[in-house]
Write an enzyme that holds these catalytic residues in place. Sequence first.
Site, PDB file in Angstrom:
ATOM      1  CE  LYS A 148      -3.791  -2.180   2.543  1.00 20.50           C
ATOM      2  NZ  LYS A 148      -4.466  -2.305   3.843  1.00 20.50           N
ATOM      3  CE  LYS A 200      -4.052   2.122   4.540  1.00 26.31           C
ATOM      4  NZ  LYS A 200      -3.459   1.376   5.656  1.00 26.31           N
TER       5      LYS A 200
END
Lengths: 345, 345
Positions: A104, A189
């Site tokens: 990520k 995020k």
Amino acid sequence: LVTVLGAGSWGSALGVLLANGGHAVRMWDADRAVLRDIRLNRRNARYLRDAELPESMDSADELPEALRGATLVVIAIPAAGVSDACGRAGSHIPADVSVVSATKGLCPVTGRRMSEVISDCAGVAAERVVALSGPNLALEVCAGVPTATVVSGPSRERMEEALRYFSGPRFRVYTNPDTVGVELGGALKNVIAIGAGINDGLGFGDNTKATVLTRGLAEMTRLGTALGARAETFRGLAGLGDLIATSVSAKSRNYRVGLGLGRGRALAEVLADLGQVAEGVSSAQAVLRVAAEQGVDVPICRAVHDVLFGGLDPREAVAGLMSREPKDEIEECAVALGNTGAARG
Amino acid sequence: LVTVLGAGSWGSALGVLLANGGHAVRMWDADRAVLRDIRLNRRNARYLRDAELPESMDSADELPEALRGATLVVIAIPAAGVSDACGRAGSHIPADVSVVSATKGLCPVTGRRMSEVISDCAGVAAERVVALSGPNLALEVCAGVPTATVVSGPSRERMEEALRYFSGPRFRVYTNPDTVGVELGGALKNVIAIGAGINDGLGFGDNTKATVLTRGLAEMTRLGTALGARAETFRGLAGLGDLIATSVSAKSRNYRVGLGLGRGRALAEVLADLGQVAEGVSSAQAVLRVAAEQGVDVPICRAVHDVLFGGLDPREAVAGLMSREPKDEIEECAVALGNTGAARG
């Protein structure tokens, strides 16, 4: 045989999940001490504490050996190391095998998504690369806590193949064809979660934190849709879900980086204590570059970036985010959502 | 003079906020011991612990005295008591004064929103009623933690009047004309927050909780838009923001109800310990009724309802929510969002 490149907490947790699902799993990492720990002690003490590893999980020190006979390759290397590892691994990845990106983050140099980096650097057709992302704290997945995730790629067959590999009674896998959104959700995020940690480290409350996260999701959606993602993806598991898991959990590395900064500690010190990569730190730089290219305003990512690298006082950063001019919330949402024209109910 | 009906934690916190903002504030409640504590001791020990109350805040035992000379009336009574109190207060509310509803819930009998109940039962024109809702844990507002909220009503003048009354350096007020969405956000999130508490009480992890909240927001949006709300409102402070604040905070009563249930305690025992109303308990019943009328599926609210009132085992409830058939996430989102036709990026 599934080969997992990257034996940090997330790669190892996925290895445990796959091994428990009946697959032979072979781990590879640049850190040979971790690989030896896996082989000899059935442990990964550095990244998975005291979890006992399944019998069907082993490791290999060299990439050719690690990848020989693989029917699926999973990449869970920190974003900054993916291009190098893929360059070295590429020619050893068996023909036509799918490659699942579990990293990520964004390339710190180019700001590109991991599936793009993997395809280019490993010389693997884009059609073969699938991203996996969702509210998936590694230690919880390893412990068998009920968890849901999302796989995404350009080909339905590849997505469903990945779904079959990873699905289990306590790991639900959904598909979502919006790969841009799924990957950006997982990258963006982390930056917002650093902001949530800063809030908590300063001793600000849950009211403030909820406001930061609400605006953070709007900010993620705004930048993501400018880059071609679908707004719905940010409202799903790979967007909102992962944002919540990462921003409320003391198990989250990015949150803990923010927590330390909010308590007045220096970044270098916080990262040294962490002993692992917090992707949001390098993503913050990539996000600012990409947002500037797109002309999208990202006040929370900018504030986090400036605390990390610009000497901005954390208290001023949060106060600044909370003190914009009062205005109509719907107008703000409409801008945030790129005027997608959602109908009145 | 601002009159606040309801001297529980939220009404009293709003009273403190208004008094600190330079307004004379008069509190009224059905519980005269609390009113006496405010008058004589400058405390509300039952609901605001050891906070010292401002000099400009007093109280009155009788509604006519409490409401005489008010230039704004705030209602922060538990939802189940609003119709009765408004029926008694109605004729004493000065002509043309705005009434702000700070109650988050639905009428347990009719499922109607608080602004509707207030207007009908107090005999106040709908145009005069404004709803206030957002991620606003009472103890944090009372302590001056930076907080944002939303006011909503049919008239822009009334919304802006409320904005001026409540705005302060640490309390940012936004306007949003979607009153249906603002009120439903505040009511529905309490039910989902009970579910989040159940999850935590069972010892399930942050991955599961993030999934429950993600789907919970989709569920809130689905029911809300069926009732005429705008989807954007649920992505804002009165929807997502309040959902997060309520679901992650040990200060939240609804969360604590779920936490106790998840730990295997009986509802009656949990509520007795709480010593205050948790609106989500009665809202769960109203929500199921309204959802059935609209033909909208609300699996999380139904699971919470069945744990509260139907003897459903909390562990089975969460496991059931996590074990639906794998499918495409975007399709699920599209259904969840009522096919609002959000554009592809």
